[in-house]
Every structure is written in C-alpha cells, then in structure tokens.
Design a protein around this motif. Structure first.
Motif, PDB file in Angstrom:
ATOM      1  N   ARG A 162     -82.467  17.359  49.509  1.00  0.00           N
ATOM      2  CA  ARG A 162     -81.430  16.467  50.035  1.00  0.00           C
ATOM      3  C   ARG A 162     -80.048  16.888  49.520  1.00  0.00           C
ATOM      4  O   ARG A 162     -79.054  16.812  50.251  1.00  0.00           O
ATOM      5  CB  ARG A 162     -81.739  15.029  49.613  1.00  0.00           C
ATOM      6  N   ALA A 163     -79.991  17.372  48.289  1.00  0.00           N
ATOM      7  CA  ALA A 163     -78.699  17.742  47.717  1.00  0.00           C
ATOM      8  C   ALA A 163     -78.028  18.862  48.500  1.00  0.00           C
ATOM      9  O   ALA A 163     -76.796  18.899  48.617  1.00  0.00           O
ATOM     10  CB  ALA A 163     -78.875  18.160  46.257  1.00  0.00           C
ATOM     11  N   LEU A 164     -78.823  19.766  49.059  1.00  0.00           N
ATOM     12  CA  LEU A 164     -78.241  20.885  49.796  1.00  0.00           C
ATOM     13  C   LEU A 164     -77.640  20.428  51.121  1.00  0.00           C
ATOM     14  O   LEU A 164     -76.527  20.819  51.487  1.00  0.00           O
ATOM     15  CB  LEU A 164     -79.303  21.963  50.063  1.00  0.00           C
ATOM     16  N   VAL A 165     -78.370  19.611  51.861  1.00  0.00           N
ATOM     17  CA  VAL A 165     -77.838  19.167  53.152  1.00  0.00           C
ATOM     18  C   VAL A 165     -76.662  18.219  52.925  1.00  0.00           C
ATOM     19  O   VAL A 165     -75.716  18.188  53.728  1.00  0.00           O
ATOM     20  CB  VAL A 165     -78.957  18.533  54.008  1.00  0.00           C
ATOM     21  N   GLN A 166     -76.675  17.467  51.824  1.00  0.00           N
ATOM     22  CA  GLN A 166     -75.521  16.634  51.486  1.00  0.00           C
ATOM     23  C   GLN A 166     -74.305  17.501  51.193  1.00  0.00           C
ATOM     24  O   GLN A 166     -73.182  17.205  51.634  1.00  0.00           O
ATOM     25  CB  GLN A 166     -75.844  15.784  50.252  1.00  0.00           C
ATOM     26  N   ARG A 167     -74.535  18.600  50.486  1.00  0.00           N
ATOM     27  CA  ARG A 167     -73.444  19.516  50.158  1.00  0.00           C
ATOM     28  C   ARG A 167     -72.851  20.131  51.424  1.00  0.00           C
ATOM     29  O   ARG A 167     -71.626  20.283  51.546  1.00  0.00           O
ATOM     30  CB  ARG A 167     -73.972  20.612  49.229  1.00  0.00           C
ATOM     31  N   MET A 168     -73.701  20.467  52.367  1.00  0.00           N
ATOM     32  CA  MET A 168     -73.227  21.016  53.631  1.00  0.00           C
ATOM     33  C   MET A 168     -72.394  19.990  54.398  1.00  0.00           C
ATOM     34  O   MET A 168     -71.328  20.310  54.937  1.00  0.00           O
ATOM     35  CB  MET A 168     -74.416  21.465  54.479  1.00  0.00           C
ATOM     36  N   ALA A 169     -72.879  18.768  54.448  1.00  0.00           N
ATOM     37  CA  ALA A 169     -72.160  17.714  55.174  1.00  0.00           C
ATOM     38  C   ALA A 169     -70.825  17.397  54.506  1.00  0.00           C
ATOM     39  O   ALA A 169     -69.810  17.155  55.182  1.00  0.00           O
ATOM     40  CB  ALA A 169     -73.022  16.462  55.263  1.00  0.00           C
ATOM     41  N   ASP A 170     -70.802  17.398  53.189  1.00  0.00           N
ATOM     42  CA  ASP A 170     -69.550  17.126  52.477  1.00  0.00           C
ATOM     43  C   ASP A 170     -68.488  18.176  52.792  1.00  0.00           C
ATOM     44  O   ASP A 170     -67.290  17.867  52.804  1.00  0.00           O
ATOM     45  CB  ASP A 170     -69.807  17.089  50.967  1.00  0.00           C
ATOM     46  N   ALA A 171     -68.920  19.408  53.041  1.00  0.00           N
ATOM     47  CA  ALA A 171     -67.968  20.494  53.310  1.00  0.00           C
ATOM     48  C   ALA A 171     -67.238  20.296  54.631  1.00  0.00           C
ATOM     49  O   ALA A 171     -66.172  20.885  54.844  1.00  0.00           O
ATOM     50  CB  ALA A 171     -68.690  21.834  53.312  1.00  0.00           C
TER      51      ALA A 171
ATOM     52  N   THR B 254     -71.222  28.386  53.955  1.00  0.00           N
ATOM     53  CA  THR B 254     -70.775  28.999  52.706  1.00  0.00           C
ATOM     54  C   THR B 254     -70.885  28.030  51.528  1.00  0.00           C
ATOM     55  O   THR B 254     -70.732  28.429  50.381  1.00  0.00           O
ATOM     56  CB  THR B 254     -69.325  29.510  52.833  1.00  0.00           C
ATOM     57  N   ALA B 255     -71.161  26.761  51.807  1.00  0.00           N
ATOM     58  CA  ALA B 255     -71.425  25.804  50.722  1.00  0.00           C
ATOM     59  C   ALA B 255     -72.795  26.027  50.099  1.00  0.00           C
ATOM     60  O   ALA B 255     -73.096  25.447  49.046  1.00  0.00           O
ATOM     61  CB  ALA B 255     -71.325  24.380  51.255  1.00  0.00           C
ATOM     62  N   LEU B 256     -73.642  26.841  50.722  1.00  0.00           N
ATOM     63  CA  LEU B 256     -75.002  27.076  50.227  1.00  0.00           C
ATOM     64  C   LEU B 256     -75.006  28.213  49.218  1.00  0.00           C
ATOM     65  O   LEU B 256     -74.625  29.345  49.547  1.00  0.00           O
ATOM     66  CB  LEU B 256     -75.930  27.420  51.392  1.00  0.00           C
ATOM     67  N   PRO B 257     -75.454  27.977  47.987  1.00  0.00           N
ATOM     68  CA  PRO B 257     -75.457  29.044  46.977  1.00  0.00           C
ATOM     69  C   PRO B 257     -76.302  30.249  47.377  1.00  0.00           C
ATOM     70  O   PRO B 257     -76.010  31.377  46.961  1.00  0.00           O
ATOM     71  CB  PRO B 257     -76.043  28.344  45.735  1.00  0.00           C
TER      72      PRO B 257
END
Length: 641
Positions: free
Chosen positions: A18-27, A167-170
């Motif tokens: 969930r943290a990854l898709v949240q990070r993508m959405a936040d971007a 690009t938000a994905l490590p």
C-alpha cells in the motif's frame, strides 16, 4: 479530471505494498486535490486522485461493480455517457450513480474491450476484471489524457498519469535514453511511445494494453481507432455541416457540476468555441486571456469577442522569466519539454482556476483544418516537386541552397536558404525540416563524442516519413496533417495543455478534438481546408455568421512572448547554466560547442533562442536529478554507459 496510478504483477499473487501506491498517488496530488481512493487485492493495486467535476457525491474512485468483480480507475470525461445509459439499462444493467465513470464500468460488462468503440471523450483508465483475470489500460483517440507505464525488475507493471508517479518508485531504473535526448532536441518533445527515461513508455493515443493474470509474455499495445488516411468526396453544404457538428461538440462538453469557462485569444479557434459555448450555456460564460505588452498581446481582440457574446471576461498582463521557467519545466512535465508557450499557458490556466474548475480551449483547429503556415508551404513545395524530375530538382535547388548565404536575422523573405534546401528534398524529409526545432547538423555538432556514438544510425526524420507513408501519396496536405495528428498534437500541444492545467488542478476540454469532428474534418478535400494562402477555409466559412471579418481573416499570432531578447540580455547567466556541472557531468555535450552557441546568440550575430531554451530546459531537468540523485549528486547514467 483526475490522476490514476497502479501496480500489477501477472504472476505474483501477493498484495502490492500500500505504501508504494500511496507514494505514486502523492506524486500527482495536484491532478486531484478533492480526494483519494485505493483498491488492493492479490496481483493488483489501484490508486486515484480526484478532481470532482460530475456527480460530486457519487463519483468516487476506484469504482467497482455491484458484485465487486470489476474495478475501474479513470481519468477524463465521457461526453456521451447519458446516451449510453438507455442502451445499457435495456440490456439489464443498473446504474447506481450519475457518474460517467459507471458508463465505462457497465459498458465493459456488456461489450468487453468493445467498450472503447462506444465511448466518446477524453480518457485514460485502468479496468480490472477479476473473473477474467484481465487488466485493460486504455487512452483516448487523440491523446488528450496521458498514461505512462514501465516494467519493474521484479516483473511488476507500474502505470500512472504522469512520469512523476513512476519515478517515485525506488525500484525503477533511473537511466536516460540518449536516443530520446536526440528526439527531444529535434522535435522539442519526446514523441510517443518513448520517454527520456529508459524503460518508461507512453501508451500512444487510440491504443489499449490488455494484460492477463498468469500471462508470461509482455503484450504490445493495440490500436483501436484510426484517423482518416484518404480524403473523402466533398460533402454537400460543408460549412453548414461543420457549424452543426461544432455546435454539437461544444454543447456535449459543457457538462459539469462545477463552474465552467473558456480560454479566449484573438484567434479563430478559441473564438469559435466561445461563440458556441456562450450561446448554449445557461448564464454568462467566463472567459480568460493573458497578454504580453509589446509582444504577443491579443487582449484587445479577445475583449472584442467577449463583448460580442456577453461573456464574463477576465484578462491579465503576463510577465515571464524564461530563465527561471526553464528550471520548472521538468517539475511540470517529468522530462524536458521544449515548447516555451507552456509558460504563458500555465499563466492563463492559473488565471482561469481562480474562477472555474473546467475551461474549454481551441486546441486542435490548426491540425484538423490546416491552420499552420507550414501546411501552406508544404503544399506549395509539393507542387514544385511534381513539376521537376527528382534528379533535376535535387540538383537545381541543392546547388542554390549551397551557394545562398545563411541569413538567420534577415527579413523572412530573404531567408531562402532553408526554402531551397527543402525543395531539394523529398516530401517527408522536407516536411520534417519544417517541424524540426534544431537541425540535424547543428544538433549533432553540440553532442559529445560519446553521445554522437550512442545515437549513430538514429534518424528522427524516419518517424515523420513513416507516418506520412500511411496516407494517400497524392494528398500532401493530408500527409502533413496526419503526421502532426500522431506526433505534434499528442506530443506537444496536448501534453502542454494537460500538464500546465493539471498543475493548478484545472480541467481543460478541446471541443475541436471531438473524434467524430476530427474524422470528418481531416477527410475533407484539401481545397476546403486550404485555399490559396488561407488555411481553415471551411471553418472560417462556417463561422462567418457568428464572427466579424476582422477576426476571421486577421493575422495568426503565437501564444508566447519573445525569448531571444531575454537570453541576449542575460547572456552571462545563459552561458553559466550551459557550462555548469549538470550539463557537463551528463557527458551529453561538447562544452566548446555550447559556449559558442551562447556567445553567438548574445552577440546578436545569430538567433539561437529556440536551441538555447531547449538546452536550458534540459539543464534544469539534469540539475533537478543531480539534487535528488542518491549517488553523491551524480546524474543518472546514459544507456549503455
């Protein structure tokens, strides 16, 4: 208008983090400040940022079917959703909301991938069918809404509305594609399906990507709609028919549960949209104009049109700092973007957003109805080419091109060297030269030996030639329009509008790009689109009952301020940027060539404004990477480095 993101693994049933898709959405939060939503299940994660436009209470996403088997994450507007409802209800489907999103959801249930043939609008969406184990990614016919995707090293497909979501994905490899760098300098943008980042792809307009759970192969996108490639016979009463079609397209795009207005310049296209919207909308239409005193200032013409149709008009004087703006382009676009009219476009979007959430634009009129000056020149050049055998033409005009002096700063009528060169070339290569921002010789002369080696054998002109070859070989005008419809329109014009508008959370709709209107207009005989030296002939005829002659036949003005003077006045800053660490550490360029370019422009001997703008934007992109890169500030490596 919204932003979508997602992760899909065809083989691994684990729940995506969930943290990854949240990070993508936040971007991409700016695309949807009104809320967020997520859907996670084995193999799949979907995320959504919402800018509420239609059915404010019931349109939340991701949206699932009543039985939970189908889930949709959607960005855009479906203008014919009300027309689809009776057919879907007659087939037994039950709507639970007023949202256009649900029309796609139930349309998939009824027609499967055939839903793409039924819906009309601007869209990019991800639809998951759990029972079938299928994920459909799709983009609208003209490329109004963006969708990017990349395969991660572990086999996960990541996708999102903007490059920033990926690009938000490590885990995403951060390498620059040297071929994309060359294409950017040639065209001013990186054409679909490529991206400056190796591994990130842009789903082309009118394409869909269907993935299946458990499928080993990585499928290729498939085209589901085709623009006309041959002219049709002239329709009877073409101006009247166009007027009806334009009125219908504008009326359809007025649907909104939030305030709606329109951009208004002094040009034909935006005035046409405003004329029809003002007549169809209940209450005064809000209109918006930005002008540049002493430069591209269309405020007087816009004010005249606004008064004619009784709009609630808002106009401001623009002020620009292009050196500062160059550093901001990568933040807006996710990769270098070389159309400097993006700067005033952002300004007019910001002005509109103070008053409305949706704005209509005149985008598309030049491509569909042949408004660009280069179409007139290309058609003239094609006439000359047909008069002389290829060998004779190449010899005569090639010789003239070689001996004629290069007069970049002379009046346009004296700058014949480029004309002779283009007449010596075949049609596709000649047209490529008219759309090329930085010529092949000058571009390659800026590169370092390593970059020249990396792009050896790549020819940006081949892209234009391949598109033109798909069309009727006897219709040079349609060939040029078709090439622009598949390159310049989705790669430059619509990218510029989408990113600048969404940066301020504004939805922009271009009625002139209604797919049915585009197909009808593009297929018109050349004489109805371009007559003599006047483009958009049939459009001007269709608008003659609504707009004054002074507007219909006034000179075309570009929507941008002059940048050459600023770069000359601030020559020392320009040179310092081009020779700073981000550019030199990239290994892309020859420092002496960059210095020479800056000095020639500052001295006034040559006008290198466009080249300098593109290089400054690239410098801003590299500077941002150097500041964010985890490897001691080093920029990402080139492919193969």
């Amino acid at each position: 208008m919204c932003g979508i993101v997602g992760l899909f693994h065809p083989h691994d049933p684990a729940l995506p983090p969930r943290a990854l898709v949240q990070r993508m959405a936040d971007a991409i939060r700016h695309r949807g400040p009104d809320g967020e939503g997520f859907h996670l299940e084995p193999h799949l994660a979907l995320g959504h940022r919402r800018l509420a436009i239609v059915d404010l209470a019931g349109g939340h996403q991701p949206m699932s079917s009543e039985d939970g088997e189908v889930t949709l994450c959607f960005n855009g507007e479906i203008y014919n959703h009300l027309a689809l409802r009776p057919e879907l209800e007659a087939a037994g489907h039950r709507f639970r909301t007023r949202s256009d999103t649900e029309a796609i959801l139930l349309g998939w249930r009824q027609w499967g991938p055939g839903v793409l043939d039924r819906i009309s609008g601007m869209f990019a969406f991800a639809l998951w069918d759990r029972r079938r184990g299928e994920l459909l990614l799709a983009r609208d016919r003209l490329g109004e809404k963006p969708l990017h995707y990349a395969w991660l090293p572990d086999g996960t497909l990541a996708f999102g509305s903007e490059i920033a979501a990926l690009t938000a994905l490590p885990a995403l490899p951060r390498r620059i594609d040297p071929v994309a760098v060359e294409d950017y300098l040639a065209f001013g943008y990186v054409p679909d399906p490529d991206c400056l980042w190796q591994g990130i792809r842009k789903l082309p307009a009118a394409h869909a990507l269907l993935l299946r759970r458990g499928e080993a192969a990585r499928p290729a996108p498939r085209r589901y709609w085709q623009a006309p490639r041959q002219a049709a016979p002239a329709p009877a009463e073409a101006p009247a028919e166009l007027a009806r079609r334009l009125e219908d397209a504008v009326r359809a795009q007025l649907m909104a549960d939030v305030p709606l207005g329109a951009f208004l310049s002094g040009g034909v296209d935006s005035s046409a949209v405003v004329a029809h919207a003002a007549r169809a909308k209940a209450g005064p239409l809000a209109t918006f104009t930005i002008g540049f005193p002493g430069g591209a200032d269309e405020r007087p013409q816009a004010a005249e049109t606004a008064a004619r149709f009784g709009t609630e008009h808002h106009a401001e004087a623009g002020t620009t700092d292009y050196l500062g703006a160059a550093r901001e382009q990568a933040r807006l676009f996710g990769e270098p973007f070389g159309d400097h009219s993006a700067v005033p476009t952002l300004a007019v979007c910001a002005l509109a957003r103070k008053h409305v959430t949706v704005a209509l634009s005149g985008d598309g009129g030049d491509e569909v109805f042949a408004g660009y000056r280069r179409y007139r020149f290309h058609r003239m050049a094609e006439g000359v080419r047909r008069l002389l055998p290829p060998g004779t033409r190449r010899q005569v005009f090639g010789t003239l091109a070689r001996i004629y002096p290069k007069l970049d700063r002379a009046p346009r009528w004296l700058r014949a060297k480029a004309t002779f060169t283009e007449l010596s070339l075949d049609a596709a290569l000649g047209y490529y030269r008219t759309v090329c921002k930085l010529g092949d010789g000058r571009r390659r002369g800026l590169f370092s030996p390593a970059q020249r080696a990396a792009v050896d054998g790549h020819d940006p002109a081949a892209r234009i030639a391949a598109l033109m070859a798909e069309c009727d070989p006897d219709d040079g005008l349609l060939q040029a329009q078709y090439a622009d419809l598949h390159s310049y329109l989705p790669g430059d014009i619509l990218v510029k509008t989408d990113r600048t508008a969404m940066a301020v959370s504004l939805e922009v709709r271009p009625p002139l790009l209604d797919p049915a209107l585009v197909a009808w207009g593009l297929a018109l005989p050349a004489g109805l689109k371009l007559r003599g030296q006047v483009g958009k002939h049939v459009l001007r005829q269709a608008l003659s009952p609504l707009l004054p002659e002074s507007l219909l036949h006034g000179p075309k003005r570009g929507f941008a301020d002059a940048i050459g003077g600023e770069f000359r006045r601030r020559g020392a800053e320009v040179k310092a940027r081009l020779l700073g660490a981000p550019m030199l550490d990239s290994g892309l360029f020859d420092p002496a060539a960059l210095a020479r370019l800056a000095e020639e422009h500052e001295s006034g001997r040559f006008d290198h404004a466009q080249a300098l703008w593109q290089l400054l934007v690239l410098e801003g992109f590299l500077a941002g990477l150097a500041g964010a890169a985890p490897r001691a500030g080093r920029p990402p490596a080139l492919v193969g480095a």
